[in-house]
Design an enzyme around this catalytic site. Structure first.
Site, PDB file in Angstrom:
ATOM      1  N   HIS A  47       0.845  -1.187   0.000  1.00 18.32           N
ATOM      2  CA  HIS A  47       0.000   0.000   0.000  1.00 18.32           C
ATOM      3  C   HIS A  47       0.889   1.249   0.000  1.00 18.32           C
ATOM      4  O   HIS A  47       2.002   1.228   0.541  1.00 18.32           O
ATOM      5  CB  HIS A  47      -0.893   0.022   1.252  1.00 18.32           C
ATOM      6  N   GLU A  49       0.997   3.935   1.724  1.00 18.32           N
ATOM      7  CA  GLU A  49       1.486   4.431   3.021  1.00 18.32           C
ATOM      8  C   GLU A  49       2.723   3.662   3.481  1.00 18.32           C
ATOM      9  O   GLU A  49       3.711   4.261   3.937  1.00 18.32           O
ATOM     10  CB  GLU A  49       0.399   4.295   4.098  1.00 18.32           C
ATOM     11  N   CYS A  77      -5.988   1.865   5.945  1.00 17.92           N
ATOM     12  CA  CYS A  77      -6.549   0.596   6.422  1.00 17.92           C
ATOM     13  C   CYS A  77      -5.859   0.227   7.744  1.00 17.92           C
ATOM     14  O   CYS A  77      -4.917   0.905   8.161  1.00 17.92           O
ATOM     15  CB  CYS A  77      -6.335  -0.489   5.365  1.00 17.92           C
TER      16      CYS A  77
END
Lengths: 151, 151
Positions: A47, A49, A77
């Site tokens: 992801h 991030e 998430c």
């Protein structure tokens, strides 16, 4: 910084990746940035991030990203919210809410839980509609393409 | 597989890393394994679980680790529990509970939350005391070393 993240997300969409992107910065200096690259790298932790945190820590020379902020186009998430806490990021600015997996405001509140050893300041919904549109446009286009191939 | 994880964790302790290790396997085949390497790599996401998932996905050739299990010596934190859900791992076996950041049983229940798009079977406390002792011994030794240097 959210503009930069949106630029990166739009670029990810053109490569067939779900358009989410993140920028880690200290003051006016960008330390790391990334778009979601799970399809290209086959990395379940790929992801935006997590990749941006990893790059920022490599530049900063240590895993504690104290006094750093992250701007990201989608609410993180659970994995990414946990990664922000682990990295000791000070401030999170996110765009669209994520009704399916949002772990900062929507389903959980992992970035401000007093039982964990670090908490962040959170600013949610910053350019939220524009960030959300990147995602809805991407999925609409993908559905249209699939429907066309099926004919 | 927990024995293998404990071996890796003990080895990590000898390198000065907090002794936690994880093994991802399918049937009897190990796809990826790792110990915590946050100090060596300066990676805030360098927990054993995340590194093992990344390695397993590289071997499996895709980010969906369906029908795979993970054995890990410590209850996963929010980041790692979220990564297990994202990777679609089927089964989690963990050793010691983590009162400070455990996100599977202790503080949160991220691996069995019906609102997320994947859930795991969880077996906690497997060889828990032995896994916990690796950590308490490590921190006791570190405290003793620090006290000795201060003199």
């Amino acid at each position: 910084m959210m503009f930069r993240a949106m630029q990166l997300a739009a670029h990810a969409a053109s490569r067939g990746e779900v358009p989410v992107a993140a920028v880690v910065y200290r003051g006016e200096t960008i330390l790391g940035e990334a778009a979601n690259d799970r399809e290209a790298t086959s990395d379940p932790t790929g992801h935006a991030e997590v990749v941006a945190l990893r790059r920022a820590a490599a530049v900063a020379g240590g895993w504690r990203l104290v006094d750093c902020s992250m701007a990201v186009t989608l609410e993180p998430c659970p994995m990414c919210a946990g990664a922000l806490v682990n990295a000791r990021i000070s401030r999170l600015v996110y765009g669209a809410r994520d009704p399916k997996a949002g772990a900062v405001d929507t389903l959980f509140d992992l970035c401000r839980d007093r039982r964990l050893n670090h908490r962040l300041k959170v600013f949610g919904g910053v350019m939220g509609p524009a960030c959300g549109r990147l995602l809805t446009d991407f999925f609409a286009e993908r559905r249209a393409q699939r429907a066309a191939t099926r004919r």
